[in-house]
Write a protein that holds these residues in place. Structure first.
Motif, PDB file in Angstrom:
ATOM      1  N   ALA A 175       0.816  -1.215   0.000  1.00 40.94           N
ATOM      2  CA  ALA A 175       0.000   0.000   0.000  1.00 40.94           C
ATOM      3  C   ALA A 175       0.850   1.266   0.000  1.00 40.94           C
ATOM      4  O   ALA A 175       0.530   2.238  -0.667  1.00 40.94           O
ATOM      5  CB  ALA A 175      -0.925   0.011   1.207  1.00 40.94           C
ATOM      6  N   SER A 176       1.955   1.251   0.773  1.00 46.27           N
ATOM      7  CA  SER A 176       2.795   2.453   0.775  1.00 46.27           C
ATOM      8  C   SER A 176       4.261   2.123   0.977  1.00 46.27           C
ATOM      9  O   SER A 176       4.613   1.054   1.470  1.00 46.27           O
ATOM     10  CB  SER A 176       2.319   3.440   1.845  1.00 46.27           C
ATOM     11  N   VAL A 177       5.085   3.071   0.561  1.00 52.00           N
ATOM     12  CA  VAL A 177       6.530   2.926   0.698  1.00 52.00           C
ATOM     13  C   VAL A 177       7.002   3.966   1.706  1.00 52.00           C
ATOM     14  O   VAL A 177       6.684   5.147   1.582  1.00 52.00           O
ATOM     15  CB  VAL A 177       7.240   3.171  -0.661  1.00 52.00           C
ATOM     16  N   LEU A 178       7.731   3.511   2.731  1.00 52.73           N
ATOM     17  CA  LEU A 178       8.305   4.446   3.691  1.00 52.73           C
ATOM     18  C   LEU A 178       9.819   4.374   3.566  1.00 52.73           C
ATOM     19  O   LEU A 178      10.373   3.280   3.462  1.00 52.73           O
ATOM     20  CB  LEU A 178       7.893   4.096   5.130  1.00 52.73           C
TER      21      LEU A 178
ATOM     22  N   VAL B 278      11.835   9.927   6.095  1.00 51.01           N
ATOM     23  CA  VAL B 278      11.805  11.161   5.306  1.00 51.01           C
ATOM     24  C   VAL B 278      10.756  11.100   4.204  1.00 51.01           C
ATOM     25  O   VAL B 278      10.470  12.093   3.552  1.00 51.01           O
ATOM     26  CB  VAL B 278      13.185  11.451   4.666  1.00 51.01           C
ATOM     27  N   LEU B 279      10.186   9.899   3.973  1.00 49.04           N
ATOM     28  CA  LEU B 279       9.214   9.800   2.897  1.00 49.04           C
ATOM     29  C   LEU B 279       8.187   8.729   3.231  1.00 49.04           C
ATOM     30  O   LEU B 279       8.539   7.660   3.722  1.00 49.04           O
ATOM     31  CB  LEU B 279       9.961   9.447   1.602  1.00 49.04           C
ATOM     32  N   ASN B 280       6.925   9.038   3.017  1.00 43.52           N
ATOM     33  CA  ASN B 280       5.861   8.057   3.223  1.00 43.52           C
ATOM     34  C   ASN B 280       4.834   8.301   2.128  1.00 43.52           C
ATOM     35  O   ASN B 280       4.051   9.234   2.200  1.00 43.52           O
ATOM     36  CB  ASN B 280       5.249   8.263   4.614  1.00 43.52           C
ATOM     37  N   GLU B 281       4.894   7.495   1.086  1.00 42.37           N
ATOM     38  CA  GLU B 281       3.994   7.710  -0.050  1.00 42.37           C
ATOM     39  C   GLU B 281       3.345   6.414  -0.483  1.00 42.37           C
ATOM     40  O   GLU B 281       3.901   5.337  -0.299  1.00 42.37           O
ATOM     41  CB  GLU B 281       4.786   8.286  -1.241  1.00 42.37           C
ATOM     42  N   PRO B 282       2.155   6.501  -1.101  1.00 44.49           N
ATOM     43  CA  PRO B 282       1.502   5.284  -1.579  1.00 44.49           C
ATOM     44  C   PRO B 282       2.332   4.612  -2.684  1.00 44.49           C
ATOM     45  O   PRO B 282       2.997   5.304  -3.455  1.00 44.49           O
ATOM     46  CB  PRO B 282       0.183   5.805  -2.177  1.00 44.49           C
ATOM     47  N   SER B 283       2.329   3.260  -2.708  1.00 44.46           N
ATOM     48  CA  SER B 283       3.065   2.570  -3.780  1.00 44.46           C
ATOM     49  C   SER B 283       2.204   2.521  -5.035  1.00 44.46           C
ATOM     50  O   SER B 283       1.623   1.497  -5.359  1.00 44.46           O
ATOM     51  CB  SER B 283       3.458   1.150  -3.395  1.00 44.46           C
ATOM     52  N   VAL B 284       2.126   3.666  -5.698  1.00 46.10           N
ATOM     53  CA  VAL B 284       1.345   3.746  -6.937  1.00 46.10           C
ATOM     54  C   VAL B 284       2.180   4.480  -7.986  1.00 46.10           C
ATOM     55  O   VAL B 284       2.905   5.418  -7.670  1.00 46.10           O
ATOM     56  CB  VAL B 284       0.020   4.531  -6.721  1.00 46.10           C
TER      57      VAL B 284
ATOM     58  N   ALA C 188       0.204  10.030  -7.888  1.00 45.13           N
ATOM     59  CA  ALA C 188      -0.310   8.961  -8.745  1.00 45.13           C
ATOM     60  C   ALA C 188      -1.551   8.334  -8.124  1.00 45.13           C
ATOM     61  O   ALA C 188      -2.477   7.935  -8.819  1.00 45.13           O
ATOM     62  CB  ALA C 188       0.768   7.900  -8.960  1.00 45.13           C
ATOM     63  N   GLN C 189      -1.574   8.278  -6.787  1.00 50.68           N
ATOM     64  CA  GLN C 189      -2.720   7.643  -6.127  1.00 50.68           C
ATOM     65  C   GLN C 189      -4.007   8.417  -6.383  1.00 50.68           C
ATOM     66  O   GLN C 189      -5.076   7.840  -6.528  1.00 50.68           O
ATOM     67  CB  GLN C 189      -2.497   7.523  -4.617  1.00 50.68           C
ATOM     68  N   ALA C 190      -3.875   9.738  -6.460  1.00 53.81           N
ATOM     69  CA  ALA C 190      -5.054  10.570  -6.704  1.00 53.81           C
ATOM     70  C   ALA C 190      -5.687  10.215  -8.049  1.00 53.81           C
ATOM     71  O   ALA C 190      -6.852  10.487  -8.299  1.00 53.81           O
ATOM     72  CB  ALA C 190      -4.665  12.040  -6.672  1.00 53.81           C
ATOM     73  N   MET C 191      -4.887   9.577  -8.925  1.00 48.90           N
ATOM     74  CA  MET C 191      -5.402   9.235 -10.261  1.00 48.90           C
ATOM     75  C   MET C 191      -6.071   7.856 -10.310  1.00 48.90           C
ATOM     76  O   MET C 191      -6.720   7.527 -11.295  1.00 48.90           O
ATOM     77  CB  MET C 191      -4.240   9.231 -11.261  1.00 48.90           C
ATOM     78  N   LEU C 192      -5.881   7.042  -9.252  1.00 49.42           N
ATOM     79  CA  LEU C 192      -6.435   5.673  -9.275  1.00 49.42           C
ATOM     80  C   LEU C 192      -7.938   5.699  -9.539  1.00 49.42           C
ATOM     81  O   LEU C 192      -8.682   6.390  -8.853  1.00 49.42           O
ATOM     82  CB  LEU C 192      -6.180   4.952  -7.945  1.00 49.42           C
TER      83      LEU C 192
ATOM     84  N   ARG D  95      -0.556  -0.297  -9.151  1.00 55.72           N
ATOM     85  CA  ARG D  95       0.184  -0.596  -7.933  1.00 55.72           C
ATOM     86  C   ARG D  95       1.111  -1.754  -8.278  1.00 55.72           C
ATOM     87  O   ARG D  95       0.643  -2.863  -8.512  1.00 55.72           O
ATOM     88  CB  ARG D  95      -0.789  -0.974  -6.821  1.00 55.72           C
ATOM     89  N   PRO D  96       2.421  -1.508  -8.329  1.00 50.91           N
ATOM     90  CA  PRO D  96       3.338  -2.538  -8.825  1.00 50.91           C
ATOM     91  C   PRO D  96       3.577  -3.699  -7.855  1.00 50.91           C
ATOM     92  O   PRO D  96       4.191  -4.696  -8.223  1.00 50.91           O
ATOM     93  CB  PRO D  96       4.639  -1.782  -9.084  1.00 50.91           C
ATOM     94  N   LEU D  97       3.098  -3.574  -6.607  1.00 47.95           N
ATOM     95  CA  LEU D  97       3.242  -4.689  -5.671  1.00 47.95           C
ATOM     96  C   LEU D  97       1.862  -5.233  -5.342  1.00 47.95           C
ATOM     97  O   LEU D  97       0.924  -4.480  -5.132  1.00 47.95           O
ATOM     98  CB  LEU D  97       3.916  -4.225  -4.380  1.00 47.95           C
ATOM     99  N   ARG D  98       1.780  -6.564  -5.347  1.00 48.79           N
ATOM    100  CA  ARG D  98       0.517  -7.187  -4.973  1.00 48.79           C
ATOM    101  C   ARG D  98       0.785  -8.188  -3.886  1.00 48.79           C
ATOM    102  O   ARG D  98       1.718  -8.978  -3.991  1.00 48.79           O
ATOM    103  CB  ARG D  98      -0.098  -7.923  -6.157  1.00 48.79           C
ATOM    104  N   GLU D  99       0.006  -8.151  -2.841  1.00 51.07           N
ATOM    105  CA  GLU D  99       0.135  -9.125  -1.757  1.00 51.07           C
ATOM    106  C   GLU D  99       1.572  -9.232  -1.250  1.00 51.07           C
ATOM    107  O   GLU D  99       2.101 -10.317  -1.030  1.00 51.07           O
ATOM    108  CB  GLU D  99      -0.403 -10.485  -2.214  1.00 51.07           C
TER     109      GLU D  99
END
Length: 339
Positions: free
Chosen positions: A12-15, A24-30, A47-51, A62-66
């Motif tokens: 869901a997100s990359v920290l 220093v960064l917390n963003e959705p993985s999109v 990018a998430q705002a565009m989902l 979202r390049p990662l699943r499960e």
């Protein structure tokens, strides 16, 4: 010396944690890209705002699943953007420690390492999520004392019993926050003939979602498309209904916790009943999860203070260990047991 970076690469997100600076960064993985040219348009929050809202030529994925990489190329490009964002254009390539679910296969591990190297890391090390979560929650994992961590993220729930810096017993199931959202979408369709999007389901989960009866029932107005008329419609949903919607995925998580406890050596189970169960990850913040675990296991469960950033913090703290690693080590969590 280049900076060392810790990355919690979540579904869901990359920290991102930089040594000496913290998270220093917390963003959705999109990732959003132009389908026609293959050009990367936006990464993370933008990018998430565009989902679910993109015109034909733009896709937001979202390049990662499960918990694992489902689109290698996109993961690498996303990582490169994020590493670039935090490290800037530096002469040194950073060493990177990346967090992975505990049930990941060697092939999937390799993919994470390769993606990290391609994205600009000098060396990539891996650490298992529950170990990082335990360190981030402030548990001293070096002691011969059993601790249980339940990390419920976006794509996977990782349950592990940790003692002497290693994982004694663990389970990793592909049921977590995303599956709770899917359960809400299915429930709304089945019960109210209403079609809602993933982001609406996420909102419902955060606002009124619960897995244990609340003292006071809460409700929320949900907008969606009526499946019978095809027109917009508003339905009022209660927190009790959310409990029904979540029932199946939550049961699966509870079964996994149970099975890990069953396989754990009795000495460690005794430790765990004293120390309690620590819950981390965004999924554990669904109202009443700690109460449910306490009620079903008889062991006091607490939600870690910074549940969402626990894994990233633990990854960051583990950066200090990088210098003591022998070369050729990839997975820090496993290295500790070999010594």
């Amino acid at each position: 010396m280049g900076k060392d970076i810790g990355i919690d690469l979540g579904t869901a997100s990359v920290l991102v944690y930089v040594k000496g600076k913290g998270i220093v960064l917390n963003e959705p993985s999109v990732v959003a890209l132009d389908k026609n040219t293959g050009k990367l348009l936006k990464v993370g929050a933008e990018a998430q705002a565009m989902l679910g809202r993109t015109p034909g030529n733009i896709v937001a994925i979202r390049p990662l699943r499960e918990g694992v990489i489902s689109d290698y190329d996109m993961t690498e490009r996303m990582l490169r953007e994020f590493i670039h964002k935090v490290a800037g254009v530096s002469f040194f390539r950073p060493r990177v420690l990346i967090c992975i679910p505990s049930g990941i296969t060697e092939v999937e591990e390799r993919a994470v390492v390769d993606a990290g190297i391609q994205a600009g890391a000098r060396k990539v090390y891996l650490i298992e999520e529950p170990v990082a979560a335990a360190i981030g929650a402030g548990i001293d994992i070096t002691q011969p004392d059993g601790h249980m961590v339940v990390d419920i993220g976006g794509g996977t729930a990782d349950i592990a019993v940790i003692s002497l810096s290693g994982v004694v017993e663990s389970a990793s199931i592909k049921i977590a926050g995303d599956q709770l959202n899917e359960a809400v979408v299915k429930y709304m369709r089945r019960k109210h003939n209403l079609l809602v999007g993933e982001r609406t389901a996420e909102e419902m989960k955060k606002q009124i979602g619960c897995v244990f009866p609340k003292e006071e029932e809460e409700t929320m107005d949900v907008k969606g498309r009526c499946l019978l008329t095809g027109l917009p419609k508003v339905v009022t949903v209660s927190s009790t209904e959310m409990m029904d919607a979540f029932e199946e995925p939550v049961e699966r998580i509870m079964e996994a916790i149970h099975s890990v406890l069953e396989r754990t050596p009795p000495e460690l189970v005794a430790d765990i009943s004293t120390n309690g169960i620590v819950m981390t990850g965004g999924g554990s913040l669904v109202s009443g999860f700690d109460k449910l675990v306490t009620a079903r296991t008889g062991i006091h469960a607490v939600i870690a203070e910074e549940a969402i950033s626990c894994v990233a913090l633990g990854t960051g703290k583990s950066l200090a260990d990088l210098n003591s690693l022998q070369d050729g080590t990839m997975n820090i969590s496993r290295r500790r047991q070999m010594n």
